[in-house]
Design a protein around this motif. Structure first.
Motif, PDB file in Angstrom:
ATOM      1  N   ARG A 101      15.662 -40.207  16.665  1.00  0.00           N
ATOM      2  CA  ARG A 101      15.738 -39.096  17.598  1.00  0.00           C
ATOM      3  C   ARG A 101      15.214 -39.521  18.963  1.00  0.00           C
ATOM      4  O   ARG A 101      15.794 -39.248  19.989  1.00  0.00           O
ATOM      5  N   ASN A 114      14.096 -41.124  11.051  1.00  0.00           N
ATOM      6  CA  ASN A 114      14.727 -40.073  11.837  1.00  0.00           C
ATOM      7  C   ASN A 114      13.984 -39.812  13.136  1.00  0.00           C
ATOM      8  O   ASN A 114      14.583 -39.545  14.175  1.00  0.00           O
ATOM      9  N   ILE A 157      19.360 -37.165  11.256  1.00  0.00           N
ATOM     10  CA  ILE A 157      20.436 -37.841  10.542  1.00  0.00           C
ATOM     11  C   ILE A 157      20.217 -37.607   9.049  1.00  0.00           C
ATOM     12  O   ILE A 157      19.196 -37.993   8.499  1.00  0.00           O
ATOM     13  N   THR A 161      20.393 -40.286  17.214  1.00  0.00           N
ATOM     14  CA  THR A 161      20.810 -39.024  16.601  1.00  0.00           C
ATOM     15  C   THR A 161      21.786 -38.286  17.500  1.00  0.00           C
ATOM     16  O   THR A 161      22.820 -37.779  17.068  1.00  0.00           O
TER      17      THR A 161
END
Lengths: 279, 482, 406
Positions: B301, B297, B322, B306
Motif C-alpha cells: 500500500r 499488504n 491485495i 495496491t
C-alpha cells in the motif's frame, strides 16, 4: 564483459536467495519484537527485546508450555527416528536384496496402500490406540508414527538396488549368513541412505499436527507436541497475543533442524539422488 | 489386461492346489499329523522338537481363548452394526448414570474387521501347520536331519532372514494402516454422519446410497457440482505445482552448479535453510505475512502497488488491500508461488546430485563437436535429468494431488468462498479433494461422505499411477537416450 | 520376632484402610476451559469448591480446548471428553443430539431462577424441548458498537448514516463486519426475516429471500450494498478492526468484549460503547438486531462421576464464580443478580450489551448456515462485482442454507 556476466550471475543468485530468505528473516526479527501480535506496520519491529523468548521458555502462561512441548516432541522424534529407520531399512533390504515368494505381491500391496489419503483412517487409529490405552501419551504417538513407516521403503530400496549383486553373491559363497551380509556388508555401504532415512523420520513429529490433534485430545497443555502448540498460538483468538512467541518457537525449532540439514547436506543429496534414480 | 489374466490363471490352480494338497497331507499323514488337527503341537513333539511344539500349542490355545471371548461379540453384530441404542437413567442415590448395555457401531465395525482378519490368519496358520508337520514326517521317514530348536532359530538369520526382518514392520502396517483403511472404506457404505454419532446413536449399512447421492442431480445438486469443480482444480494444481517447482529447481541447480559461480556451498545453504524450517511453521508464518492486514499488504500500500492493481482492475473496488489469500484467483496464484518457495530447494538438491553424476565425457565430446552451452543444456542435460527423475516426478505429481498442508494451512481461517454453489457443500475454490474431505470429517462430522470422496480420490490416484508407470516402463529407455 | 511380625501386620492393615478410604473419597474430575486466560479464574473456583466441600477430596485437572473446537472435539470421543466443559451456546443442539450433555436434574429450579427465569435469553440458550441441559456462565458473547467519544456524541451514534457522515468528515471510518454472517444476521432480523433450526434440530429454515411485511430480503440486500458503498464506512472483521483501531483509521466499530482492551488502550478516556445503531432500510431507520451469545457449562453424560460433576458445574456458575470471572476476565455474567450489580453495570461494554439485549436473539442455526452466508457477505463486500441479480443471490444463499444435512 566477463566481469559483467559474473556480477549479473551473482546478482540473480542474490535476488533469489533474498526471496527465499525473506520470510525466515521476518520470523527471526519478529521473534525479537516488542509487539505481541504480528507486526503489520513495518517489516522490522518497533522495538527489540528478548521478552518473547523469555515468555516462551520461562513464562507461566498456560499456552506456552514450550519447554514441555519441545521435550515431548524431541522424545517422540528420537524414538520414531530409531524405530522408523529400522523398519524402513529392514523392509527395503528385504525387498531389494532378498528373494522370497511373497515379494512381488507385498510390493504391489504397499503401492496400493500408499495411495490412500493417510488421515482418512485417523479415527480408526484413534480407537485402536484407545483400546490399548495409549492415547494422550508420548508412547502412543511413537507407535502411531513408526508403526506404519515400513510403507515408505521405496527410496531406500532404490538405493539398495544400486549395490552390486556380485558383492552379495561373493559373501554368500564365503558362507556368510544373510544377517551378517545385512549388518556387516550392506549397512556400512549405505551411509547416505541411512542418513536420509534418519533425517526424514526425525522430522515427522515436528511437522505433523493432524494425527497429533486427534490423539492428544485431552486438552492438557503438557501433553501437546510442538506442532499443535504452535498451531494453537496462531489461532484467531491467540494470534494477537502470541505471535511473537510463535516466531520465537519457530526459530528455536528450526535451529537444530537446520544444523542437521546443513551438516548432512552431502549425505542427504547422495542418498536421495541414488534412491530417486532407481526408485 | 493380459497381465491380469495371467495372474488369474496362476491363482486359481494355486488356490485349488492349496486345498488339494492339504487333503493329501491329511490323508497320507501318520497319526501325529492327524493328531495335529486337534492339538497343533503334537507333530513337533513326535519328532522331538519340543520347544517348537510347545510354542505352537500355546499359540493355538491363546487364539482359541482370545477369539471367542474378545472378538466374537463384535463380529457377530457386524451385519447390523449394533441394535441396542443407549439409554441412560440418572440414579440420585449413587449419583451416577446407569446405562443399558448399548452397542457402539464404530467399535463393532472396527473390532469386527480385526476379528475377521485374525480368524483368517488363524485358519491360514492352521493349514500351514499341517503342511509343516507333514513335511517334518517325510523328512523323518527319509532319515533326514531334523533341526533342533537352536538350528531352527539360526535359520531365522539366514535362509529365513526376510521373515525376521519383515515381521515387525508388517505387523505395524497391518494394524495401523491396513485395518483402519478397511474400516474407513467400509464407512463409505454406512450412514455415519452427524445424525448418527457414536456412541450415542447407531449407524448401519446403506450400500451404495452415498455414491448415488454424490452423483445424482437432485437435492444435492451442489455436491456433484462441487465435486467436479474441486476435482478440476486438484488436477490443475497438481500439474502446475509439479511443473513449476521442477523447472525452477532445475534452474537454480544449474545456476549454482555452473563453473563461473563462486561460493556454491553458501548459496545452497541459503536455500536449504529455507526448507529446514518445518513446513507447517513456515506456512503459518506466510499466512500471516500475506494476510489482508499483514505486512506485505502494508508495504504494497505504501509503495503504491495496491493502487496499481486497483487501476488495472485486478482488485475489486471495495477493497484497499491485495487479497493474496482471500480471493479465488489471487489465492490460487499465491499458493502456486508459495509451493514453489517450499519445493524448489528440494528439487534443487536432487538435481545438483544428478548433474554431478553426468558423465563428463559426454559434455566434453559435445563441446569438441562445437555445441555451445545452450545446446548442451537442451540436448544432453535436460534429457538426462528428465530421464532420471521421471519416476520421481510422477510421485511428486501424485503427492501434490494430496498436498494437504499447503492448502489447508494457508487458507484455513482467512479464505472465504465466493461461489455460492460451492459454499452450499462446504467446499472452497482452492480446496483439493483432500482438504474438502478433511473439513467434512472434522467440522461437520460427515464421515460417510468423506470416506466416499476418499475412495474416489484413491481410484483416481491409482489410475494416474498405473498409467504413468506403464508409460515409463513401456517408454523410451536408455537406447533412446544414447 | 513375633512382635515384629504382628507390628508389621498391624501397620499393613492400617495403611490398607487409609488407602481404601482415600481411594473411596477422591473424586477425579476433568474440566475444559476455553482459553488460557481463564486459568487463574478456574483455579480460584477449584480452590473455593474444595473449601466448600471439605469432606470429599477432589482431584480436578484443567485442560484447554478452544471454543471454536470444543463442539467437535467433545463429540469425537465422548468417553474421553472432560466431565465439565465450557462451550458457546450455538453448539447446544448439536451436543444434545450427540447425547453428550447431561440433563440438569439436580437443583434445576435454582439454576433457572438465578439466570432470569424460564423466559429469559439465557434459558432459551440452554434449554432444548423444555429440558435444561447446561448451566449459563456468561452472557457477553454478543456484540455492540465501540466508539471514540472524541468524535461522537451519544446522539450521533444512534444511526449508521450519521456516524458514517461524521467519520467521512474527519477522514476516518466506521466499521461493521458485514462479511461475517454472525454479525450481518442482524440486518435481516431487523427486517423481520428469520433463520433458525428446523424441527429435526439439524437443518435450517430461512426466509431471507422472501417478503415479510413491510420489508423484503431484496431490500435488505440492497441496503447492505448501499451501506458498503457509503464513504466513511468499511467492512472490518476482528483482525482488521484491531489493526485499524490501533493505527487510528477507525473511530467506531462493531465488535465484542474480546476486543474491549484494544479499544480501551487506543482511545483511553474517550473509550465508550453503546448498543448497535439503526440503518437505512427502504428509507426508514431500523434498529439492527444481533445474536446474543452465551457461554454455557455442560456436564458430560458419559462421565463416571456425574453427580459430582454436576455439583462442580453448579458451583462454577453461581453468583460468586461469575463475579470473580467478571473481575478477572471482564466477562459479563448471566446471573441476573450479578449482572445488575454496580460493578458490572459500570463497565461500558457490558452496559452496551445489556442495552442491545433487548434486540438480541439466541443463536440457533445449523452447521450449513455459515458457508453460504459468508459467501453472500463476501459478494456484498466486493460490491457484487459480477452484477448478479440480487434475488438470485438471495435464492442461492437460502438454498445453500436450508440444504438438509445428509
Amino acid at each position: 564483459m566477463k566481469l559483467f556476466r559474473i556480477t549479473a550471475r551473482h546478482a540473480v543468485l542474490t535476488f533469489f536467495s533474498a526471496v527465499w530468505l525473506v520470510p525466515i528473516v521476518w520470523m527471526l526479527v519478529t521473534s525479537f519484537s516488542v509487539d505481541n501480535g504480528p507486526n503489520i506496520r513495518s517489516f522490522f519491529p518497533q522495538g527489540w527485546t528478548l521478552d518473547q523468548y523469555a515468555a516462551l521458555l520461562f513464562g507461566s502462561s498456560v499456552v506456552a508450555h514450550f519447554p514441555q512441548w519441545f521435550m515431548n516432541t524431541l522424545t517422540i522424534a528420537t524414538f520414531n527416528c530409531i524405530i522408523s529407520s529400522m523398519f524402513v531399512l529392514m523392509v527395503a533390504y528385504s525387498m531389494s536384496c532378498m528373494r522370497f515368494r511373497m515379494r512381488k505381491p507385498m510390493m504391489n500391496i504397499a503401492l496400493i496402500v500408499n495411495l490412500f489419503p493417510g488421515f482418512l483412517s485417523m479415527i480408526a487409529v484413534y480407537f485402536i490406540m484407545k483400546s490399548i490405552g495409549m492415547t494422550n501419551s508420548n508412547i502412543g504417538m511413537i507407535i502411531v508414527y513408526s508403526g506404519g513407516s515400513g510403507l515408505g521403503y521405496l527410496i531406500a530400496k532404490g538405493f539398495f538396488d544400486t549395490i552390486p549383486r556380485s558383492l552379495l553373491e561373493a559373501a554368500r559363497i564365503e558362507g556368510a549368513t544373510e544377517a551378517k551380509i545385512f549388518l556387516r556388508i550392506v549397512l556400512p555401504l549405505s551411509k547416505p541412505i541411512i542418513v536420509y532415512t534418519i533425517i526424514g523420520a526425525f522430522l515427522v513429529p515436528w511437522m505433523d499436527f493432524l494425527f497429533a490433534n486427534i490423539m492428544l485430545n485431552s486438552g492438557l497443555s503438557e501433553k501437546k507436541t510442538v506442532a499443535i502448540g504452535l498451531y494453537s498460538m496462531v489461532s484467531r483468538d491467540n494470534r494477537n497475543t502470541y505471535f511473537g512467541q510463535f516466531c520465537a518457537g519457530g526459530v528455536l525449532v528450526s535451529i537444530p533442524i537446520s544444523i542437521l540439514f546443513v551438516i548432512m547436506q552431502k549425505f542427504y543429496i547422495q542418498g536421495i539422488t541414488d534412491g530417486a534414480i532407481k526408485g | 489386461m493380459s497381465a491380469h489374466d495371467k495372474r488369474k490363471a496362476k491363482c486359481q490352480p494355486a488356490a485349488g492346489r492349496f486345498f488339494t494338497s492339504l487333503i493329501r497331507d491329511i490323508r497320507e499323514g501318520d497319526i501325529w499329523v492327524k493328531l495335529s488337527l486337534l492339538v497343533c503341537g503334537t507333530g513337533y513333539f513326535a519328532r522331538k522338537q519340543y520347544v517348537k511344539g510347545t510354542i505352537i500349542t500355546l499359540l493355538q490355545a491363546a487364539l482359541m481363548i482370545f477369539i471367542p471371548t474378545m472378538l466374537w461379540p463384535y463380529m457377530s453384530k457386524i451385519g447390523t452394526l449394533g441394535t441396542v441404542q443407549r439409554e441412560l437413567v440418572y440414579n440420585p442415590v449413587t449419583r451416577k448414570n446407569e446405562t443399558n448395555d448399548f452397542d457402539n457401531s464404530f467399535k463393532i465395525l472396527l473390532f469386527g474387521i480385526i476379528g475377521f482378519i485374525v480368524v483368517i490368519t488363524a485358519v491360514v496358520l492352521y493349514i500351514k501347520n499341517i503342511r509343516s508337520v507333514r513335511r517334518l514326517q517325510v523328512r523323518a521317514e527319509n532319515h533326514k536331519h531334523i533341526d533342533t530348536f537352536r538350528e531352527g532359530c539360526s535359520q531365522l538369520f539366514n535362509k529365513r532372514f526376510h521373515f525376521t526382518l519383515l515381521s515387525m514392520p508388517v505387523l505395524g502396517v497391518v494394524v495401523l494402516v491396513i485395518v483402519p483403511l478397511i474400516v474407513l472404506f467400509c464407512v463409505g457404505f454406512t450412514n455415519y454422519d452427524r445424525n448418527h454419532l457414536v456412541p450415542t446413536h447407531l449407524f448401519t449399512w446403506v450400500g451404495l446410497e452415498n455414491f448415488q447421492s454424490l452423483f445424482s442431480q437432485q437435492l444435492t445438486d451442489t455436491f456433484s457440482y462441487s465435486f467436479r469443480v474441486v476435482l478440476t482444480w486438484t488436477l490443475t494444481w497438481a500439474f502446475f505445482a509439479t511443473v513449476s517447482t521442477f523447472f525452477l529447481g532445475i534452474f537454480l541447480a544449474m545456476f549454482i552448479n555452473n563453473r563461473k559461480t563462486y561460493l556454491k556451498r553458501m548459496w545452497r545453504t541459503f536455500f536449504v535453510v529455507a526448507i529446514a524450517v518445518p513446513q507447517f511453521i513456515s506456512l503459518l508464518l506466510i499466512r500471516n505475512f500475506f494476510a489482508d492486514t499483514g505486512i506485505v499488504n502494508t508495504i504494497c500500500r505504501d509503495v503504491g502497488i495496491t493502487q496499481f492493481f486497483k487501476n488495472i482492475g485486478w482488485i475489486a473496488p471495495g477493497l484497499d488491500y491485495i487479497p493474496f489469500l482471500s480471493n479465488p484467483q489471487w489465492a490460487k496464484a499465491t499458493i502456486i508461488c508459495i509451493n514453489i518457495w517450499v519445493g524448489a530447494p528440494y528439487i534443487m538438491l536432487i538435481t545438483t546430485g544428478i548433474l554431478l553424476n553426468i558423465p563428463q565425457e559426454l559434455i566434453e565430446s559435445a563441446q569438441v563437436d562445437g555445441a555451445n552451452g545452450f545446446k548442451i543444456f537442451t540436448h544432453i542435460k535436460m534429457p538426462y535429468i528428465l530421464f532420471t527423475t521421471g519416476p520421481f516426478l510422477i510421485m511428486q505429481f501424485i503427492g501434490n494431488l494430496n498436498n494437504f498442508n499447503i492448502i489447508y494451512l494457508l487458507t484455513q481461517e482467512v479464505y472465504v468462498t465466493q461461489n455460492q454453489a460451492l459454499a452450499a457443500s462446504n467446499a472452497k475454490e482452492v480446496d483439493l479433494l483432500i482438504t474438502w474431505l478433511y473439513r467434512l470429517t472434522q467440522e461437520h462430522s460427515n464421515y460417510k461422505m468423506a470416506s466416499v470422496i476418499g475412495i474416489l480420490v484413491f481410484i483416481m490416484t491409482a489410475a494416474c499411477a498405473l498409467l504413468a508407470f506403464n508409460r515409463i516402463i513401456r517408454g523410451n529407455r536408455e537406447e533412446n537416450f544414447q | 520376632m513375633k512382635k515384629l511380625i504382628s507390628l508389621l501386620m498391624a501397620m499393613a492393615l492400617l495403611l490398607s484402610c487409609v488407602g481404601f478410604a482415600a481411594a473411596e473419597d477422591a473424586v477425579n474430575l476433568m474440566v475444559w476451559i476455553g482459553g488460557d486466560k481463564e486459568t487463574d479464574w478456574i483455579n480460584g473456583v477449584i480452590e473455593a469448591f474444595q473449601a466448600a466441600n471439605p469432606d470429599t477430596t477432589y482431584n480436578i485437572t484443567v485442560g484447554v480446548v478452544t471454543y471454536e473446537t470444543v463442539g467437535v472435539t467433545a463429540l469425537q470421543d465422548p468417553e474421553a471428553t472432560a466431565d465439565v466443559f465450557v462451550f458457546p451456546d450455538d453448539r447446544l443442539h448439536e451436543l444434545v443430539r450427540g447425547g453428550l450433555l447431561q440433563p440438569v436434574v439436580v437443583d434445576t429450579e435454582a439454576v433457572i431462577e438465578r439466570n432470569g427465569g424460564e423466559g429469559s435469553g439465557a434459558m432459551a440458550a440452554s434449554m432444548v424441548d423444555g429440558q435444561l441441559y447446561a448451566y449459563p456462565l456468561s452472557a457477553s458473547n454478543g456484540y455492540f458498537m465501540f466508539y471514540n467519544s472524541e468524535y461522537f456524541t451519544p446522539e450521533d451514534v444512534s444511526s449508521f448514516d450519521s456516524m458514517a457522515k461524521i467519520a467521512a468528515e474527519h477522514g476516518k471510518q466506521v466499521s461493521f463486519p458485514v462479511m461475517n454472517p454472525w454479525y450481518s444476521y442482524g440486518f435481516y432480523a431487523a427486517a423481520g426475516l428469520s433463520v433458525g433450526l428446523d424441527e429435526d434440530g439439524v437443518s435450517n429454515v430461512c426466509d431471507w429471500n422472501t417478503k415479510t411485511d413491510p420489508f423484503s430480503g431484496l431490500q435488505v440486500l440492497q441496503a447492505l450494498l448501499d451501506l458498503v458503498a457509503t464513504p466513511g464506512f468499511t467492512d472490518a472483521d476482528s483482525d482488521a478492526f484491531v489493526a485499524s483501531v490501533k493505527d487510528g483509521s477507525i473511530i467506531a466499530g462493531v465488535s465484542g468484549t474480546w476486543n474491549a482492551n484494544i479499544a480501551k488502550e487506543a482511545w483511553g478516556d474517550s473509550y465508550a460503547a453503546t448498543k448497535l445503531p439503526t440503518y437505512t432500510l427502504d428509507g426508514q431507520q431500523v434498529q439492527i438486531r444481533s445474536f446474543a451469545g452465551y457461554k454455557l457449562v455442560g456436564v458430560n453424560s458419559y462421565s463416571p462421576n456425574v453427580g459430582d460433576a454436576m455439583d462442580f458445574a453448579n458451583f462454577m456458575t453461581d453468583y460468586d464464580s461469575q463475579m470473580s470471572r467478571f473481575i478477572l476476565l471482564d466477562d459479563g455474567p448471566s446471573n441476573i443478580q450479578a449482572a445488575a450489580s454496580d460493578e458490572v453495570m459500570a463497565n461500558p461494554a457490558i452496559a452496551a450489551l445489556a442495552a442491545q439485549s433487548d434486540f438480541a436473539d439466541p443463536q440457533q442455526v445449523g452447521g450449513y448456515f455459515w458457508e453460504p452466508a459468508y459467501t453472500l457477505g463476501a459478494i456484498i463486500v466486493a460490491g457484487n462485482p459480477e452484477g448478479t441479480d440480487l434475488q438470485t443471490l438471495l435464492d442461492n444463499t437460502v438454498a445453500g442454507i436450508v440444504t438438509p444435512i445428509q
